[in-house]
Design a protein around this motif. Sequence first.
Motif, mmCIF file in Angstrom:
data_model
loop_
_atom_site.group_PDB
_atom_site.id
_atom_site.type_symbol
_atom_site.label_atom_id
_atom_site.label_comp_id
_atom_site.label_asym_id
_atom_site.label_seq_id
_atom_site.Cartn_x
_atom_site.Cartn_y
_atom_site.Cartn_z
ATOM 1 N N LEU A 233 -90.925 -10.817 -67.005
ATOM 2 C CA LEU A 233 -91.571 -11.119 -68.224
ATOM 3 C C LEU A 233 -90.804 -11.869 -69.343
ATOM 4 O O LEU A 233 -89.889 -11.202 -69.563
ATOM 5 N N LEU B 136 -92.823 -11.999 -77.752
ATOM 6 C CA LEU B 136 -94.212 -11.451 -78.271
ATOM 7 C C LEU B 136 -94.992 -11.149 -77.047
ATOM 8 O O LEU B 136 -95.664 -9.941 -77.197
ATOM 9 N N ALA B 137 -95.071 -11.716 -76.132
ATOM 10 C CA ALA B 137 -95.900 -11.233 -74.608
ATOM 11 C C ALA B 137 -95.102 -10.170 -74.200
ATOM 12 O O ALA B 137 -96.219 -9.326 -73.750
ATOM 13 N N GLN C 215 -90.647 -14.345 -73.173
ATOM 14 C CA GLN C 215 -91.455 -14.490 -74.462
ATOM 15 C C GLN C 215 -91.463 -13.207 -74.956
ATOM 16 O O GLN C 215 -92.255 -12.471 -74.754
ATOM 17 N N ARG D 173 -100.760 -10.422 -86.480
ATOM 18 C CA ARG D 173 -100.210 -11.409 -85.210
ATOM 19 C C ARG D 173 -99.708 -12.599 -85.933
ATOM 20 O O ARG D 173 -98.888 -13.564 -85.537
ATOM 21 N N GLU E 94 -99.644 -2.525 -74.693
ATOM 22 C CA GLU E 94 -100.835 -2.260 -74.006
ATOM 23 C C GLU E 94 -100.569 -1.103 -72.850
ATOM 24 O O GLU E 94 -101.584 -0.453 -72.514
ATOM 25 N N GLU F 208 -96.318 -7.240 -76.891
ATOM 26 C CA GLU F 208 -97.793 -6.933 -76.361
ATOM 27 C C GLU F 208 -98.213 -6.077 -75.157
ATOM 28 O O GLU F 208 -98.876 -5.383 -75.143
ATOM 29 N N TRP F 209 -97.255 -6.519 -73.929
ATOM 30 C CA TRP F 209 -97.316 -5.664 -72.708
ATOM 31 C C TRP F 209 -97.007 -4.341 -72.885
ATOM 32 O O TRP F 209 -97.676 -3.403 -72.429
#
Lengths: 210, 210
Positions: free
Chosen positions: B63, B67-68, B65, B94, B75, B71-72
Amino acid sequence: MKLHGYYRSTASWRVRIALNLKGLKTHHLTHHLRKGEQHAPDYLSCNPQGLVPTLELDDGTMLTQSLAIIEWLDETHPAQPLLPSDPLARAKVRSFAQVIACDTHPVQNLKVLARLRQLGLPEETVTAWAAWANTEGLGACEKLIAHEHGPFCFGATPTIADLCLIPQLFNARRFGVDVSAFPRLLETEAATKDIKAFADATPDQQHDAE
Amino acid sequence: MKLHGYYRSTASWRVRIALNLKGLKTHHLTHHLRKGEQHAPDYLSCNPQGLVPTLELDDGTMLTQSLAIIEWLDETHPAQPLLPSDPLARAKVRSFAQVIACDTHPVQNLKVLARLRQLGLPEETVTAWAAWANTEGLGACEKLIAHEHGPFCFGATPTIADLCLIPQLFNARRFGVDVSAFPRLLETEAATKDIKAFADATPDQQHDAE
């Protein structure tokens, strides 16, 4: 809702596609970036960065940053989702979008190119800078989806990744990048051509187009 | 999980704070950015941008980035949430994070500053460029949370906004920015000082610190 934008702003363009895909009608207000209208005090009170887009909600709330706006639209209008439901798939879509929205577009936007000119760099160097940022970013994007099913970036329906990709390809061409080096990205672009939500969001279809 | 990073990379730092707040142990792998180790072919196959961080999952999924990735993590590990539950509040958090992660950090990262040097610009001009990017970005951040309750950026608990802010303040100081112009941001920074998840994530606490 009102969308503060500019016809050729690629960040505004991303939000226009999202609004169209969600079937949401908004009033479009233009801020002429080349005339510096985004720096007017009235607008800075809406968006302290002096950037577009800003989504103005009916109660006067101002939402800034295109990806934050798009995720808000997706959370509040869940039909035609712009992110997959699986967390891992969501992470991959967001990562692709952020390669463009974080590492590509801001490095070649109007503000940065203007700064390079202020440093006395000639126009061909400024254009080469913008081409470099696009080539690096789109090159990484091509690799990120090399093994993903099409026709869109991530499968059978458009996601936030496609909303970022299409405007960025426009920028890349503007700066003379040979986009034929990115066949998987072009396949995705071709798949969006017949979709009205994408076609209606292009710069030439906007009321402030010059 | 393994985190591919670098002690002074502010994007890696954001993810370190998130992992610490979630109580997740990871093996940290370093890629020395100033020696160009992020461009090694083995690493490019993990992260086609040649940037850090990359989070390598136990099944080998990569994975990218920051911020991605964050967020993963949020979640898949919902305890100690890093985003509010209300969509409008999420959008504001955000947006603040993206002012830093899109419009501030990438304009002053190692890669961009190296490119400026390649164009023959003197070191003081390169430093002034980095200071400008930080001043513009943090100035907007200060305004975005002027009316938000503290002590953190958005209320009583840390969010993604704080994860982006703390490393960026470090960068701003490195480039000589007078951060006293941002009292609300400094109030937030002070509130994070006593939190072990933040303290353990600073560059000087990493095994690869020089």
